[in-house]
Design an enzyme around this catalytic site. Structure first.
Site, mmCIF file in Angstrom:
data_model
loop_
_atom_site.group_PDB
_atom_site.id
_atom_site.type_symbol
_atom_site.label_atom_id
_atom_site.label_comp_id
_atom_site.label_asym_id
_atom_site.label_seq_id
_atom_site.Cartn_x
_atom_site.Cartn_y
_atom_site.Cartn_z
ATOM 1 N N GLU A 1 0.803 -1.229 0.000
ATOM 2 C CA GLU A 1 0.000 0.000 0.000
ATOM 3 C C GLU A 1 0.838 1.283 0.000
ATOM 4 O O GLU A 1 0.455 2.277 -0.613
ATOM 5 C CB GLU A 1 -0.932 0.015 1.230
ATOM 6 N N SER B 1 -44.336 -23.025 -15.971
ATOM 7 C CA SER B 1 -45.651 -22.541 -16.411
ATOM 8 C C SER B 1 -46.074 -21.227 -15.778
ATOM 9 O O SER B 1 -47.120 -20.678 -16.156
ATOM 10 C CB SER B 1 -46.707 -23.615 -16.128
#
Length: 688
Positions: free
Chosen positions: A94, A365
């Site tokens: 970092e 369905s």
């Protein structure tokens, strides 16, 4: 003889002196400005190193249903209680010059600018640990230069008032490590089940890679990417001489025992619902993670705690404890679109995957009501007749064939009406309708109903072979429940910041998107799945739960080999259930196929128990006619069964049933009308 300087040289000297004077003035102003900033920063003193405000989530009745993790619950640990390997790994990846700069790495900033210019895009970051920590502490919603300058000022205050170890400690205790783990201690406990001070080099290098992208580099969601980033971090540690190459190689090969569980589980209501709310705060309202978690927001949701409790209880009592069947469930108010209950799975602690919102499953369905709405638009009526018989359809100029099958291979082997086809869930009738309308029609109608998932333009689409989401299907059925008004699933009604300022307020927009007359006709057709009067070559699909009903419902069930659905509604509540296996394997047990229907009816009955019974409001221009389900004609006294059926005025049948002549003492009642109920397309149906 003295040489006189030329006017040109004099002019040049004068410009030089003026330029020098201007430079000194600017430099003086700059020094005074910087000194002023430093003095002001010193006067203000140290900024707080923790943010204790939680964001609170409220139900529709104002009860707190959950809260984000705040500073006090993030298991803050002293830097001496954090693994040295984790500290070195974090600094290496970092901010390798962390101990050498005063908050801003000028060399790194310059390199980032050059890289961005070369790529013509933002490809490299230059934020130091101090800047990132300042950003975590400085919580505002705007992304302006004012905010960036304020963050820079916060960075100066941090560097002036705290030593490097204090800043590093604060950073490691507040950074996001994904999966709701904030701070290194929470992350260590979640991922590896141990304290931050006990992390090995392999574990530390894995965790150090997560903050860059918690959803990308988490070893739980993407282990391969996490390992790739771990290798980069280990090599950075070697470069910075924190470890040797041999140690890096051993760490890379270290076997990781990932736990993936928080040590302290906070009891929350509707965790899948809250996850959806958090996702919407980020994606729809553009609020970033740290503000959602630490900004002290007040988020007002649509959750009905009573319905949520009923839904969870019904799921638990209905599905066998030994079953691996999963569930996706959603309920909403069809008038407003407010999502009142949501269940995304059997056990949130075991799986956070939200099957109600994220999963795409074949609806079977349950897609048919959308198809038959399109059919009504094209002139069909509830008594439009077609043959139900084994049929092979040929298309693509005869190159392809498709043969749909009814459940248990049962067929009427004769004409049935559209109303009965819907109640019995006849597949042949559905495919014939789909092909007659044109295969694009159902795709367009689904979009009209708010379903935007990709659908294949194939004959089997009429039987629900393209994946949809539970929440979208429930929303689509809500359009039918409310008379055809457009709605969308709503989870959040209002968001306030910690000072009570309104950041977001839901504003309803009412728009009629379906024909109210056709919508009412279809609603009445959909009540047929529970009405034994429509029994034919098989029983209506809702027969198994009809005896549990205390009011009129409209709905549709659906199934594939690996999916079981039930969606239905009253004017005040819509609910939908999907059950199946995550792996998509075949549902073989009969009991497993009944879960969806039983969960649905039990939820609806208990949720509406103390509410008035409401019926669907019939709009003007709709008429009712007693129909003989067998013939699809007006019922007479001879007909053993008569069902009141609704039609748009002018489309109702005018022929009387002559199938049962001879059973009535009033033969004049069988006289046919001179008008005939034979729309132009009925002749075409005979071709099928």
């Amino acid at each position: 003889m003295e040489t006189m300087p030329s006017p040109k040289i004099k002019k040049t000297k004068r410009y030089f002196r003026l330029s020098l004077l201007a430079f000194l003035i600017v430099l003086t102003i700059f020094i005074i400005f910087i000194a002023g900033i430093l003095i002001y920063a010193k006067i203000l003193g140290p900024p707080p190193l923790s943010v204790p405000q939680s964001s609170l989530y409220y139900s529709s009745d104002g009860k707190i249903i959950g809260e984000s993790n705040n500073g006090e619950k993030r298991y803050w640990v002293n830097i001496d209680d954090i693994s040295t390997d984790l500290i070195h790994a974090t600094i290496s990846i970092e901010d390798q010059n962390f101990y050498g700069h005063h908050g801003f790495d000028v060399k790194r900033i310059g390199g980032a600018i050059i890289a961005d210019i070369k790529a013509m895009d933002k490809v490299q970051g230059a934020s130091t640990i101090s800047q990132q920590y300042a950003r975590n502490l400085f919580l505002t919603l705007d992304k302006t230069w004012k905010r960036k300058l304020s963050e820079a000022f916060f960075t100066i205050r941090l560097e002036m008032n705290y030593d490097k170890n204090q800043i590093l400690e604060g950073y490691l205790n507040t950074i996001n490590y994904g999966n709701q783990a904030y701070g290194i201690e929470a992350a260590s406990q979640f991922y590896f089940g141990k304290s931050a001070k006990d992390l090995s080099l392999g574990e530390a290098s894995i965790l150090a890679g997560i903050p860059k992208g918690p959803s990308i580099y988490s070893p739980i969601t993407n282990f391969d990417r996490a390992k790739t980033r771990q290798k980069i971090i280990l090599q950075a540690m070697v470069k910075n001489k924190y470890i040797t190459q041999k140690e890096a190689n051993l760490a890379e090969k270290e076997k990781l025992a990932i736990v993936g569980e928080h040590s302290y589980q906070t009891a929350t209501i509707a965790p899948y619902f809250q996850d959806t709310v958090r996702s919407l705060l980020k994606s729809k309202l553009n609020i970033d993670d740290r503000i959602i978690d630490l900004g002290g927001l007040h988020v007002y949701t649509t959750l009905n705690t009573n319905q949520q409790k009923i839904a969870e209880e019904v799921v638990e009592e209905t599905i066998s404890e030994n079953s691996n069947i999963q569930i996706g469930f959603a309920a909403m108010d069809p008038e407003t679109g407010f999502v009142s209950a949501l269940v995304g799975g059997r056990d949130y602690n075991k799986s956070q995957y939200n099957r109600a919102v994220q999963a795409l499953r074949q609806p079977g369905s349950t897609i048919k009501p959308l198809l038959y709405y399109a059919a009504l638009e094209k002139g069909f009526t509830p008594t439009t007749m077609m043959k139900s018989e084994p049929t092979t359809f040929r298309f693509d100029d005869g190159r392809s064939e498709y043969t749909p099958h009814n459940f248990n291979s049962k067929y009427a082997n004769g004409d049935i009406s559209m109303a009965q086809a819907l109640a019995l869930s006849d597949n042949v009738f559905a495919v014939k309708t789909h092909l007659f309308l044109g295969q694009q029609t159902l795709i367009d109608t689904a979009k009209q109903f708010g379903i935007h998932s990709k659908m294949a333009k194939v004959p089997s689409l009429a039987l629900g072979t393209s994946g949809v989401r539970v929440i979208d299907m429930v929303n689509a059925y809500s359009l039918l429940a409310n008379g055809g008004n457009q709605v969308e699933p709503v989870f959040i009604t209002k968001v306030e910041d910690y000072q009570g300022n309104i950041l977001y307020q839901y504003e309803p927009k009412k728009e009629q998107v379906l024909d109210p007359k056709l919508t009412f006709v279809l609603d009445q057709m959909m009540t047929g799945m529970f009405d034994k009067k429509l029994n034919g070559y098989s029983s209506v699909t809702g027969a198994t739960i009809a005896n549990q009903m205390t009011r009129l419902y409209a709905g549709k069930s659906g199934s594939t080999n690996s999916d079981s659905w039930m969606i239905g509604f009253t004017p005040q509540l819509t609910a939908g259930v999907w059950t199946g296996y995550d792996e998509g394997k075949t549902i073989t047990l009969t009991a497993d196929k009944l879960y969806a229907k039983n969960i649905w009816i039990r939820f609806m009955e208990r949720s509406l128990e103390h509410q008035p019974i409401k019926t669907f409001k019939k709009p003007k221009g709709v008429v009712s006619v007693p129909i003989d389900p067998e013939s699809g004609k007006i019922a007479t006294a001879d007909c053993p069964v008569s069902r009141l059926t609704y039609f748009v005025a002018g489309t109702e049948p005018t022929d009387y049933c002559d199938t049962h002549i001879g059973n009535s003492p009033h033969p004049h009642k069988h006289k046919k009308s001179k008008k005939e109920d034979k729309p132009w397309f009925n002749k075409l149906f005979r071709l099928f």
